[in-house]
Design an enzyme around this catalytic site. Sequence first.
Site, mmCIF file in Angstrom:
data_model
loop_
_atom_site.group_PDB
_atom_site.id
_atom_site.type_symbol
_atom_site.label_atom_id
_atom_site.label_comp_id
_atom_site.label_asym_id
_atom_site.label_seq_id
_atom_site.Cartn_x
_atom_site.Cartn_y
_atom_site.Cartn_z
ATOM 1 N N THR A 125 0.796 -1.352 -0.216
ATOM 2 C CA THR A 125 0.125 0.045 -0.068
ATOM 3 C C THR A 125 0.886 1.359 0.061
ATOM 4 O O THR A 125 1.847 1.306 0.507
ATOM 5 C CB THR A 125 -0.887 -0.202 1.307
ATOM 6 O OG1 THR A 125 -1.517 1.112 1.363
ATOM 7 C CG2 THR A 125 -0.017 -0.281 2.438
ATOM 8 N N ASP A 126 0.273 2.462 -0.629
ATOM 9 C CA ASP A 126 0.964 3.706 -0.435
ATOM 10 C C ASP A 126 0.948 4.109 0.957
ATOM 11 O O ASP A 126 1.971 5.117 1.177
ATOM 12 C CB ASP A 126 0.233 4.522 -1.504
ATOM 13 C CG ASP A 126 -1.070 4.933 -1.024
ATOM 14 O OD1 ASP A 126 -1.720 4.242 0.031
ATOM 15 O OD2 ASP A 126 -1.504 5.924 -1.422
ATOM 16 N N GLU A 127 0.426 3.501 1.933
ATOM 17 C CA GLU A 127 0.600 3.989 3.276
ATOM 18 C C GLU A 127 1.759 3.838 3.828
ATOM 19 O O GLU A 127 2.094 4.316 4.968
ATOM 20 C CB GLU A 127 -0.744 3.495 4.276
ATOM 21 C CG GLU A 127 -1.930 3.813 3.630
ATOM 22 C CD GLU A 127 -3.061 3.472 4.811
ATOM 23 O OE1 GLU A 127 -2.940 3.364 5.964
ATOM 24 O OE2 GLU A 127 -4.267 3.790 4.567
ATOM 25 N N TYR A 153 -1.405 -0.374 11.378
ATOM 26 C CA TYR A 153 -1.627 -1.080 9.950
ATOM 27 C C TYR A 153 -0.299 -0.787 9.197
ATOM 28 O O TYR A 153 0.177 -1.787 8.449
ATOM 29 C CB TYR A 153 -2.884 -0.548 9.346
ATOM 30 C CG TYR A 153 -3.023 -0.866 8.016
ATOM 31 C CD1 TYR A 153 -3.061 -2.017 7.597
ATOM 32 C CD2 TYR A 153 -2.922 0.021 6.900
ATOM 33 C CE1 TYR A 153 -3.228 -2.413 6.207
ATOM 34 C CE2 TYR A 153 -2.953 -0.183 5.557
ATOM 35 C CZ TYR A 153 -3.028 -1.539 5.462
ATOM 36 O OH TYR A 153 -3.197 -1.703 3.786
ATOM 37 N N LYS A 157 2.636 -3.232 7.148
ATOM 38 C CA LYS A 157 2.589 -3.512 5.744
ATOM 39 C C LYS A 157 4.209 -3.032 5.332
ATOM 40 O O LYS A 157 4.766 -3.688 4.559
ATOM 41 C CB LYS A 157 1.464 -2.547 4.928
ATOM 42 C CG LYS A 157 0.393 -2.988 5.057
ATOM 43 C CD LYS A 157 -0.060 -4.459 4.740
ATOM 44 C CE LYS A 157 -0.054 -4.526 3.168
ATOM 45 N NZ LYS A 157 -0.456 -5.884 2.569
#
Length: 340
Positions: A125-127, A153, A157
């Site tokens: 994810t870009d997060e 979270y 990741k």
Amino acid sequence: MNWLVTGGAGFIGSNFVFRLLARHPEDRVVVLDALTYAGSLETLASALQDPRFRFVKGDIADRDTVEALFAGEDFDAVVNFAAESHVDRSISDPGLFLRTNVIGTQVLMDACRAAGTKRFHQVSTDEVYGDLPLDRPDLLFTEETPLHASSPYSASKASADLLVLAYHRTYGFPATITRCSNNYGPWHFPEKMIPLMIVRALADRPLPVYGRGENVRDWLYVEDHCAAIELVARKGRPGEVYNVGGHNERTNLQVVKTVLQELGKPESLISFVKDRPGHDMRYAIDPAKISAELGWTPETAFDDGIRRTVRWYLEHRTWWERILSGEYAKYDAKMYGGRG
Ligand code: NAD
Ligand code: TDX
């Protein structure tokens, strides 16, 4: 090809399974999914009719389960969607996120190494890049942007991504990673912002917008994400990360107003509530690498995608009404009881 798709009973994984079965008559797909609150066999009902599809209930972090599955199958590619995926839940229960998102990824990679699987693809994810400021629209996340996760979270990741890259460097493990921006579309669990707003607006319930609704997300229709994953899993270079996004930044307030407009509901339903702790301000992806190297471009414009999504929720009431009336009701009451 014989694919293992983990987390295939969830939002993006199920869309990926449907894509493979529809487009590749010669391919076979096995789903491994623990069927947590976020996964459902109802979502996979159409695939379950297909003789090229097999469903296995199991936890990716459970080594015995994963080894037993690999002992009976010969996978050409493993695509890992299985994850705890909701930022708000990671704030109240980080441990589960570490177990599934980090240990689960390691267990899968170990099984692939032992079996000599030719491709492992990690759906990230870009997060993992943290966030960007609102007053610098010129800044975008590239694959070289340092990892700077904000929530348990995104930290889980990012940890998994580091492990995947370390396996590639240390063991020559044939892995690729995609880091995508926010997805929306069919089968999206109604705890996430867009489906949450749709199902609440349909019931004339208040729409809980965190803070002032100024946070920016870069929205991509789920089918465009699935196309990118398939391309990278088949043709991406091992050891490489590919950012995926469609240059479609909107503030949360803009998105909520668009949903209300599509449904013909009043803006008076909007309710500003207490902000998410550590709330990332803005995400924005630079997809230049995947476009230049693999020719990927998104096909669905936001206005079209959101219209299709709203229509899908209107036509699949039984699916989400069952979720709202089950275990999820307790989460909803705890999360939003005093907030709108
Ligand atoms: P989701 O929560 O809808 O689905 C996750 C699926 O994984 C569910 O079917 C669940 O049952 C399964 N699962 C959870 N724990 C498991 C375990 N221990 N073993 C086996 N299965 C397990 O999530 P999603 O939105 O479809 O996201 C899929 C992947 O894409 C995640 O890795 C997420 O980080 C990533 N991602 C999501 C978005 C987004 O906008 N939704 C954007 C970029 C990346
Ligand atoms: O009730 C809400 N009100 C609200 O204002 C919810 C649930 C969210 N929001 C805001 C928070 C975010 O700024 O809307 C934005 C989107 O929130 P989510 O749908 O929870 O997504 P986000 O936190 O951006 O993370 C999503 O994109 C990246 C996915 O859930 C992740 O799995 C993915 O990695």
